[in-house]
Write an enzyme that holds these catalytic residues in place. Structure first.
Site, PDB file in Angstrom:
ATOM      1  N   ASP A 285       0.839  -1.198   0.000  1.00 33.86           N
ATOM      2  CA  ASP A 285       0.000   0.000   0.000  1.00 33.86           C
ATOM      3  C   ASP A 285       0.878   1.253   0.000  1.00 33.86           C
ATOM      4  O   ASP A 285       2.035   1.208   0.422  1.00 33.86           O
ATOM      5  CB  ASP A 285      -0.888   0.036   1.253  1.00 33.86           C
ATOM      6  CG  ASP A 285      -1.882  -1.110   1.279  1.00 33.86           C
ATOM      7  OD1 ASP A 285      -2.168  -1.671   0.206  1.00 33.86           O
ATOM      8  OD2 ASP A 285      -2.364  -1.435   2.384  1.00 33.86           O
ATOM      9  N   LYS A 286       0.279   2.358  -0.396  1.00 32.53           N
ATOM     10  CA  LYS A 286       1.033   3.611  -0.458  1.00 32.53           C
ATOM     11  C   LYS A 286       1.680   3.940   0.896  1.00 32.53           C
ATOM     12  O   LYS A 286       2.801   4.429   0.962  1.00 32.53           O
ATOM     13  CB  LYS A 286       0.079   4.734  -0.884  1.00 32.53           C
ATOM     14  CG  LYS A 286       0.743   6.058  -1.121  1.00 32.53           C
ATOM     15  CD  LYS A 286      -0.276   7.072  -1.592  1.00 32.53           C
ATOM     16  CE  LYS A 286       0.255   8.470  -1.427  1.00 32.53           C
ATOM     17  NZ  LYS A 286      -0.788   9.484  -1.589  1.00 32.53           N
TER      18      LYS A 286
END
Ligand code: URA
Length: 236
Positions: free
Chosen positions: A104-105
């Protein structure tokens, strides 16, 4: 066989236009002969290529270990966001690289960047159940009973419950810390597994994938090439 200018750009010797200029100026020889046509095809495994008198060897595959920082998306391009490939130095950023899997970011930690599709397929194929271990900080108290709950598999709203996860508690408190090993990679899986037991992940970092551990000397945003041994391990 590949084009001479691609050979040299792949090896980080400069952009296509810089390379074309260098070739036209006579700075490049192939098997002892100056070649002035950048488009000429050469045998990347056998031909001897010199740039300014220095031999350039061709590496078909590259394997980098990145300590992914918060704020970067695991993609090759993105219109709005910085991608993990933006973290590579210009000389390492050949066009065929991609992140092997996705974080994920806001997730940090171990991400392999490579151009070896076969290896990536092996690692990412759900059939192979490659273990992925995460260090996680959550809002909430992780208790011993959670070890069994995670081991049984958790309903995260998919058709099936998750495969067993191995939970190791590091610290139990209002904010708890643990390591969680999972053998699949559903979207936001770790966050959803904790959410299912009423806890919110506030920090997530991947520390291991298969037998490959994150080199803890790499600060977030830093990367290095995998050693030959690590590469062999990764390929299995
Ligand atoms: N699980 C998540 O929730 N996020 C990640 O980035 C990786 C695993």
């Amino acid at each position: 066989m590949i084009r001479l200018d691609k050979f040299l750009t792949d090896m980080g010797c400069g952009t296509r236009s810089i390379i074309k200029n260098l070739v036209r100026k006579g700075k490049v020889s192939v098997n002892g002969e100056i070649i002035k046509k950048p488009e000429i095809k050469i045998n990347e495994d056998e031909d001897v290529v010199l740039l300014d008198g220095e031999e350039i060897k061709y590496n078909r595959y590259e394997y980098f270990m990145l300590n992914k920082p918060d704020g970067y998306v695991s993609a090759t391009t993105d219109r709005n966001e910085k991608t993990v490939l933006d973290l590579l130095k210009a000389e390492d950023r050949r066009k065929d690289l991609f992140p092997v899997g996705r974080l994920d970011k806001d997730t940090e930690g171990l991400l392999v960047i490579s151009n070896d599709g076969e290896m990536a397929h092996k690692i990412l194929s759900p059939k192979n159940h490659i273990a992925k271990t995460y260090y996680v900080k959550v809002n909430g108290r992780i208790e011993n009973e959670h070890i069994e709950i995670f081991e049984k598999g958790i309903d995260i709203g998919e058709k099936n419950i998750t495969k067993p996860g191995i939970l190791k508690i590091i610290k139990s408190g209002d904010i708890s810390e643990a390591e969680l090993t999972i053998y699949e990679g559903k979207f936001h899986q770790v966050k959803r597994m904790f959410e299912a037991v009423g806890m919110k992940v506030v920090y997530l970092k991947r520390i291991k994938m298969g037998t490959l551990g994150l080199d803890e000397t790499l600060k977030p945003g830093e990367y290095r090439r995998l050693t030959l041994e690590e590469t062999e391990q990764l390929k299995g």
